[in-house]
Scaffold this motif. Structure first.
Motif, mmCIF file in Angstrom:
data_model
loop_
_atom_site.group_PDB
_atom_site.id
_atom_site.type_symbol
_atom_site.label_atom_id
_atom_site.label_comp_id
_atom_site.label_asym_id
_atom_site.label_seq_id
_atom_site.Cartn_x
_atom_site.Cartn_y
_atom_site.Cartn_z
ATOM 1 N N SER A 23 0.559 -1.364 0.153
ATOM 2 C CA SER A 23 -0.210 0.085 0.263
ATOM 3 C C SER A 23 0.665 1.047 0.241
ATOM 4 O O SER A 23 0.950 1.705 -0.926
ATOM 5 N N GLU A 24 1.800 1.272 0.562
ATOM 6 C CA GLU A 24 2.789 2.253 0.507
ATOM 7 C C GLU A 24 3.598 2.537 -0.461
ATOM 8 O O GLU A 24 3.502 3.921 -0.818
ATOM 9 N N VAL A 25 3.980 1.382 -0.846
ATOM 10 C CA VAL A 25 4.694 1.860 -2.413
ATOM 11 C C VAL A 25 3.971 2.189 -3.393
ATOM 12 O O VAL A 25 4.123 2.839 -4.053
ATOM 13 N N MET A 119 7.547 1.719 -12.254
ATOM 14 C CA MET A 119 6.177 1.954 -10.754
ATOM 15 C C MET A 119 6.556 0.300 -10.782
ATOM 16 O O MET A 119 6.979 0.153 -9.792
ATOM 17 N N GLN A 120 6.370 -0.726 -12.297
ATOM 18 C CA GLN A 120 6.223 -2.144 -11.486
ATOM 19 C C GLN A 120 7.099 -2.561 -11.193
ATOM 20 O O GLN A 120 7.238 -3.626 -10.432
ATOM 21 N N GLU A 125 9.947 -5.212 -6.460
ATOM 22 C CA GLU A 125 10.732 -5.394 -5.593
ATOM 23 C C GLU A 125 10.877 -5.103 -3.634
ATOM 24 O O GLU A 125 10.898 -5.645 -2.498
ATOM 25 N N ALA A 126 9.131 -4.225 -3.499
ATOM 26 C CA ALA A 126 8.792 -3.995 -2.707
ATOM 27 C C ALA A 126 7.908 -6.059 -2.194
ATOM 28 O O ALA A 126 8.609 -5.969 -0.564
ATOM 29 N N ILE A 127 7.568 -6.565 -3.042
ATOM 30 C CA ILE A 127 7.253 -7.719 -2.767
ATOM 31 C C ILE A 127 8.423 -8.874 -2.396
ATOM 32 O O ILE A 127 8.055 -9.215 -1.031
ATOM 33 N N ASN A 128 9.485 -8.698 -3.158
ATOM 34 C CA ASN A 128 10.337 -9.882 -2.688
ATOM 35 C C ASN A 128 11.344 -9.565 -1.657
ATOM 36 O O ASN A 128 11.526 -9.915 -0.804
ATOM 37 N N GLU A 129 11.045 -8.195 -1.043
ATOM 38 C CA GLU A 129 11.680 -7.523 0.493
ATOM 39 C C GLU A 129 10.560 -8.101 1.137
ATOM 40 O O GLU A 129 11.328 -8.399 2.187
ATOM 41 N N VAL A 130 9.713 -8.220 1.403
ATOM 42 C CA VAL A 130 8.545 -8.940 2.081
ATOM 43 C C VAL A 130 8.713 -10.376 2.450
ATOM 44 O O VAL A 130 9.310 -11.272 3.313
ATOM 45 N N LEU A 131 8.983 -11.156 0.692
ATOM 46 C CA LEU A 131 9.558 -12.498 1.119
ATOM 47 C C LEU A 131 10.642 -12.647 1.437
ATOM 48 O O LEU A 131 10.673 -14.225 1.626
#
Length: 134
Positions: A23-25, A119-120, A125-131
Motif C-alpha cells: 500500500s505504501e509503495v 513503477m512495476q 521489489e517491495a514484494i520480494n523484500e517482504v518475501l
C-alpha cells in the motif's frame, strides 16, 4: 511439528505484511506519477492556458488499501463548449487527445507509459523484500 507451526504462522502473517508494504509503495508510485504528469503538463502549457488542469492532477484512495487512483480532469476542468451553449465538456480530454481546433498534447497516458516499467519494478521489489525478510 514445530516446523509446521512456524510455516502456518508465516503464511497467516504474510497477507498483512504484503498489504502494509505494498500500500505504501503503490501510493508512493502513484504520487510520483501524478507529479510527473504535472511536470509534463507544465512543459506543454502555453501561457497558462490549462487553468485548473494542473490542480486536477491528484492521487485519491481507491476501493481498498492497495488501490490508489491517479486522475486528472473532472469537476475542476469542466466548461462550456461555447459560451451560452449550456453544453459542458472536460477540457482535460481535449488537451490530452486534441480537438478539431487544437492538436493533442498528451501528458497523462504518455507519462504513465514512460514510467510504467519503473513503477512495476518498485512494486516487485517491495514484494520480494517482504518475501525474503522472513
Amino acid at each position: 511439528m514445530a516446523d509446521n507451526d512456524d510455516l502456518d504462522q508465516y503464511l497467516q502473517a504474510l497477507p498483512d505484511k504484503l498489504k502494509d508494504q505494498l500500500s505504501e509503495v503503490i501510493h508512493e508510485q502513484a504520487q510520483r506519477l501524478s507529479d510527473a504528469q504535472k511536470d509534463a503538463l507544465r512543459s506543454l502549457e502555453q501561457s497558462h492556458e490549462t487553468g485548473e488542469l494542473e490542480n486536477s492532477c491528484t492521487v485519491v484512495p481507491g476501493a481498498h488499501d492497495l488501490e490508489w487512483i491517479v486522475q486528472a480532469g473532472g469537476e475542476l476542468t469542466m466548461k462550456e463548449v461555447r459560451e451560452g451553449s449550456n453544453v459542458a465538456y472536460d477540457y482535460s480530454v481535449g488537451f490530452e487527445f486534441g480537438t478539431s481546433r487544437q492538436p493533442a498534447r498528451p501528458f497523462f497516458y504518455a507519462t504513465y507509459n514512460t514510467m510504467r516499467d519503473e513503477m512495476q519494478g518498485a512494486i516487485d521489489e517491495a514484494i520480494n523484500e517482504v518475501l525474503s525478510n522472513d
